[in-house]
Design a protein around this motif. Structure first.
Motif, PDB file in Angstrom:
ATOM      1  N   PRO A 181       0.801  -1.235   0.000  1.00 53.83           N
ATOM      2  CA  PRO A 181       0.000   0.000   0.000  1.00 53.83           C
ATOM      3  C   PRO A 181       0.828   1.277   0.000  1.00 53.83           C
ATOM      4  N   VAL A 182       2.072   1.227   0.493  1.00 56.73           N
ATOM      5  CA  VAL A 182       2.868   2.451   0.621  1.00 56.73           C
ATOM      6  C   VAL A 182       4.059   2.508  -0.328  1.00 56.73           C
ATOM      7  N   ILE A 183       4.375   1.400  -0.997  1.00 53.79           N
ATOM      8  CA  ILE A 183       5.504   1.367  -1.926  1.00 53.79           C
ATOM      9  C   ILE A 183       5.003   0.952  -3.301  1.00 53.79           C
ATOM     10  N   ALA A 184       5.338   1.728  -4.320  1.00 58.43           N
ATOM     11  CA  ALA A 184       4.944   1.387  -5.687  1.00 58.43           C
ATOM     12  C   ALA A 184       5.547   0.050  -6.079  1.00 58.43           C
ATOM     13  N   SER A 185       4.848  -0.684  -6.935  1.00 62.14           N
ATOM     14  CA  SER A 185       5.264  -2.044  -7.284  1.00 62.14           C
ATOM     15  C   SER A 185       6.658  -2.094  -7.907  1.00 62.14           C
ATOM     16  N   ASN A 186       6.993  -1.099  -8.748  1.00 58.34           N
ATOM     17  CA  ASN A 186       8.319  -1.118  -9.366  1.00 58.34           C
ATOM     18  C   ASN A 186       9.419  -0.862  -8.344  1.00 58.34           C
ATOM     19  N   TYR A 187       9.172   0.036  -7.375  1.00 58.61           N
ATOM     20  CA  TYR A 187      10.154   0.269  -6.314  1.00 58.61           C
ATOM     21  C   TYR A 187      10.236  -0.933  -5.376  1.00 58.61           C
ATOM     22  N   GLN A 188       9.114  -1.561  -5.147  1.00 58.83           N
ATOM     23  CA  GLN A 188       9.097  -2.748  -4.299  1.00 58.83           C
ATOM     24  C   GLN A 188       9.944  -3.866  -4.912  1.00 58.83           C
ATOM     25  N   LYS A 189       9.809  -4.036  -6.223  1.00 57.97           N
ATOM     26  CA  LYS A 189      10.599  -5.057  -6.912  1.00 57.97           C
ATOM     27  C   LYS A 189      12.082  -4.734  -6.827  1.00 57.97           C
ATOM     28  N   MET A 190      12.432  -3.454  -6.956  1.00 57.53           N
ATOM     29  CA  MET A 190      13.832  -3.057  -6.855  1.00 57.53           C
ATOM     30  C   MET A 190      14.385  -3.346  -5.464  1.00 57.53           C
ATOM     31  N   LEU A 191      13.605  -3.068  -4.426  1.00 54.27           N
ATOM     32  CA  LEU A 191      14.048  -3.333  -3.060  1.00 54.27           C
ATOM     33  C   LEU A 191      14.265  -4.830  -2.829  1.00 54.27           C
ATOM     34  N   LEU A 192      13.367  -5.642  -3.369  1.00 52.71           N
ATOM     35  CA  LEU A 192      13.516  -7.096  -3.240  1.00 52.71           C
ATOM     36  C   LEU A 192      14.762  -7.571  -3.980  1.00 52.71           C
ATOM     37  N   ASN A 193      15.045  -6.968  -5.127  1.00 46.92           N
ATOM     38  CA  ASN A 193      16.244  -7.338  -5.888  1.00 46.92           C
ATOM     39  C   ASN A 193      17.509  -6.962  -5.118  1.00 46.92           C
ATOM     40  N   ILE A 194      17.483  -5.829  -4.426  1.00 47.31           N
ATOM     41  CA  ILE A 194      18.633  -5.426  -3.622  1.00 47.31           C
ATOM     42  C   ILE A 194      18.871  -6.433  -2.496  1.00 47.31           C
ATOM     43  N   ILE A 195      17.794  -6.879  -1.852  1.00 49.26           N
ATOM     44  CA  ILE A 195      17.923  -7.865  -0.782  1.00 49.26           C
ATOM     45  C   ILE A 195      18.521  -9.162  -1.314  1.00 49.26           C
ATOM     46  N   ASP A 196      18.152  -9.531  -2.546  1.00 50.44           N
ATOM     47  CA  ASP A 196      18.624 -10.789  -3.134  1.00 50.44           C
ATOM     48  C   ASP A 196      20.048 -10.715  -3.654  1.00 50.44           C
ATOM     49  N   LEU A 197      20.655  -9.524  -3.674  1.00 47.04           N
ATOM     50  CA  LEU A 197      22.024  -9.406  -4.181  1.00 47.04           C
ATOM     51  C   LEU A 197      22.994 -10.268  -3.391  1.00 47.04           C
ATOM     52  N   GLU A 198      22.680 -10.488  -2.117  1.00 49.07           N
ATOM     53  CA  GLU A 198      23.572 -11.292  -1.273  1.00 49.07           C
ATOM     54  C   GLU A 198      23.549 -12.762  -1.689  1.00 49.07           C
ATOM     55  N   LYS A 199      22.442 -13.204  -2.286  1.00 55.40           N
ATOM     56  CA  LYS A 199      22.309 -14.609  -2.664  1.00 55.40           C
ATOM     57  C   LYS A 199      22.907 -14.910  -4.039  1.00 55.40           C
ATOM     58  N   VAL A 200      22.937 -13.899  -4.905  1.00 53.41           N
ATOM     59  CA  VAL A 200      23.402 -14.105  -6.276  1.00 53.41           C
ATOM     60  C   VAL A 200      24.912 -13.933  -6.341  1.00 53.41           C
ATOM     61  N   LYS A 201      25.602 -14.849  -7.021  1.00 58.40           N
ATOM     62  CA  LYS A 201      27.050 -14.804  -7.157  1.00 58.40           C
ATOM     63  C   LYS A 201      27.439 -14.189  -8.504  1.00 58.40           C
ATOM     64  N   VAL A 202      28.677 -13.722  -8.574  1.00 60.09           N
ATOM     65  CA  VAL A 202      29.137 -13.045  -9.788  1.00 60.09           C
ATOM     66  C   VAL A 202      29.091 -13.964 -10.997  1.00 60.09           C
ATOM     67  N   GLU A 203      29.347 -15.260 -10.781  1.00 58.65           N
ATOM     68  CA  GLU A 203      29.326 -16.180 -11.921  1.00 58.65           C
ATOM     69  C   GLU A 203      27.923 -16.414 -12.459  1.00 58.65           C
ATOM     70  N   ASP A 204      26.900 -16.034 -11.679  1.00 57.41           N
ATOM     71  CA  ASP A 204      25.524 -16.209 -12.139  1.00 57.41           C
ATOM     72  C   ASP A 204      25.162 -15.234 -13.249  1.00 57.41           C
ATOM     73  N   ILE A 205      25.806 -14.077 -13.279  1.00 58.04           N
ATOM     74  CA  ILE A 205      25.458 -13.082 -14.302  1.00 58.04           C
ATOM     75  C   ILE A 205      26.655 -12.701 -15.176  1.00 58.04           C
ATOM     76  N   MET A 206      27.765 -13.432 -15.064  1.00 59.07           N
ATOM     77  CA  MET A 206      28.964 -13.072 -15.826  1.00 59.07           C
ATOM     78  C   MET A 206      28.788 -13.360 -17.308  1.00 59.07           C
ATOM     79  N   ILE A 207      29.615 -12.690 -18.110  1.00 60.62           N
ATOM     80  CA  ILE A 207      29.733 -13.017 -19.532  1.00 60.62           C
ATOM     81  C   ILE A 207      30.752 -14.152 -19.626  1.00 60.62           C
ATOM     82  N   PRO A 208      30.363 -15.333 -20.112  1.00 55.86           N
ATOM     83  CA  PRO A 208      31.276 -16.484 -20.106  1.00 55.86           C
ATOM     84  C   PRO A 208      32.561 -16.225 -20.890  1.00 55.86           C
ATOM     85  N   ARG A 209      33.610 -16.932 -20.519  1.00 54.27           N
ATOM     86  CA  ARG A 209      34.929 -16.737 -21.132  1.00 54.27           C
ATOM     87  C   ARG A 209      34.901 -16.937 -22.644  1.00 54.27           C
TER      88      ARG A 209
END
Length: 415
Positions: A181-209
């Protein structure tokens, strides 16, 4: 007590029931109040600041409330017994007990606690004035009771630990999710993504060799040819062996040389930046911090043997937070193509995480990072053309094979 008139006994009983309702509602409101909102209110509201202070010592707070609540309930029971004997005789004691139980349950427990649970601030803040006074008044008694309770718990091998007010990432996710009710859906999604940064590793989004373009720094002619036809913004340089990465050349710097009319191989080689290596397994949250402190925008991911596995850039981490905003949309269309029958033609080099996001599926990404790797992990062998397999709720059909490598697959959602 028996010398009091029926009128005054009734007034006293009524007052005790009100006191019981006060203690019951205060207990519920103190436990139900939003600690974060309370912290914000405490800046300007004295009652909120007092309530926040009381909640820091829940042992004395709860002990005082329970002491007061039990005292008034037992005292009310005695008064009700005396009143019943005066009015109807000794045979009415049981009836008086049942009636008082019903009255306390409805008017001193259920009703005030329900109201307090729905309106914790309205009850807890003004009640803090009385409770603070009672805590100071009954502090010695509460301390003795707390010590006896602790001793009894220790006899059963239970030790009262220090109160833990830390909030976990999952609890924080729930707080953000409940704040619709107090946070817009797009900002809410961004906040959730920030929280999940701790779970995601660099190799998960890297450009492969194997997708990186590199050139031998000792061969100026090859560097010039790569500069003429490269479609990427960065070019890796190596010394003799492609495993010996020596630096990164930014196309933006080369363009600046052209603009200044100072283009030469000597000047180009002087633009090569020393490589910045990132250990495999680093979380995106930590890497984002490293990029900030090191004043860098990209890093080469290396495994435990020091071999380069891929490239991580700052823009990719930012896209994990805010979503796609710099990627070439035509490249994404080439990776996934929707068919008329509802299936998808997919380039298996796409990462599993990106595929899950684009198609709203939940393919496992704990081990294999690309769809190609996931298929090989499931089959445990190099597949052949026209082989099909089921991964979760997805039917995977291998359509093209070239040089023992999967080139094209077809994905169909089974549900």
């Amino acid at each position: 007590m028996e010398s009091l008139s029926t009128f005054w006994l009734s007034i006293l009983l009524f007052g005790l029931i009100l006191a019981s309702a006060f203690f019951s509602s205060t207990e519920t409101s103190m436990m139900a109040i939003n600690r974060y909102r309370l912290k914000a209110l405490s800046v300007t509201n004295k009652n909120a600041k007092r309530t926040e202070h009381l909640l820091k010592d829940t042992d004395h707070l709860i002990g005082t409330i329970l002491l007061g609540n039990n005292f008034v309930n037992i005292f009310a029971s005695s008064i009700a017994t005396i009143l019943a004997i005066k009015l109807w005789g000794e045979d009415s004691i049981v009836l008086a007990s049942l009636t008082l139980t019903f009255v306390i349950l409805v008017f001193a427990e259920t009703t005030p606690k329900t109201f307090a649970a729905k309106n914790p601030e309205k009850v807890a803040l003004p009640a803090s004035i009385i409770i603070q006074f009672l805590i100071q008044l009954f502090k010695p008694f509460v301390w003795v009771i707390a010590q006896i309770s602790t001793l009894i718990l220790r006899l059963f091998g239970i030790h009262a630990g220090q109160q833990n007010n830390n909030i976990s990432s999952e609890e924080l996710r729930m707080v953000v999710s409940d704040a619709k009710p107090v946070i817009a859906s797009n900002y809410q999604k961004m906040l959730l993504n920030i929280i999940d940064l701790e779970k995601v590793k660099v190799e998960d989004i890297m450009i492969p060799r194997h997708e990186l373009i590199s050139v031998d720094i000792n061969k100026p002619d090859e560097i010039l040819k790569q500069l003429e036809r490269i479609q990427h913004t960065r070019l890796l340089t190596y010394d003799t062996s492609s495993d010996n990465i020596t630096g990164v050349l930014h196309m933006r710097d080369v363009v600046n040389l052209y603009a200044k009319g100072e283009f030469s191989m000597e000047n180009v080689l002087s633009l090569v930046r020393s490589p910045y290596f990132v250990p495999e397994g680093t979380s995106l949250a930590h890497q984002l911090e490293h990029f900030q402190t090191q004043k860098r925008r990209l890093g080469l991911i290396v495994d435990e043997y020091g071999e380069v596995r891929g490239l991580i850039v700052l823009e990719d981490i930012l896209e994990e937070i805010v979503g796609q905003f710099t990627s070439n949309q035509s490249e994404r269309i080439d990776e996934i193509s929707l068919q008329e029958d509802g299936s998808y033609l997919v380039d298996p080099r796409i990462s599993v995480r990106e595929l899950n996001t684009l198609l709203s599926v939940q393919l496992p990404s704990a081990k294999a990072k690309t769809l190609n790797g996931l298929i090989l992990e499931e089959l445990q062998t190099i597949p052949k053309r026209d082989v099909s397999l089921k991964i979760g709720e997805i039917l995977v059909e291998i359509l093209q094979i070239s040089d023992q490598t999967i080139k094209l697959v077809k994905l169909t959602k089974l549900n």
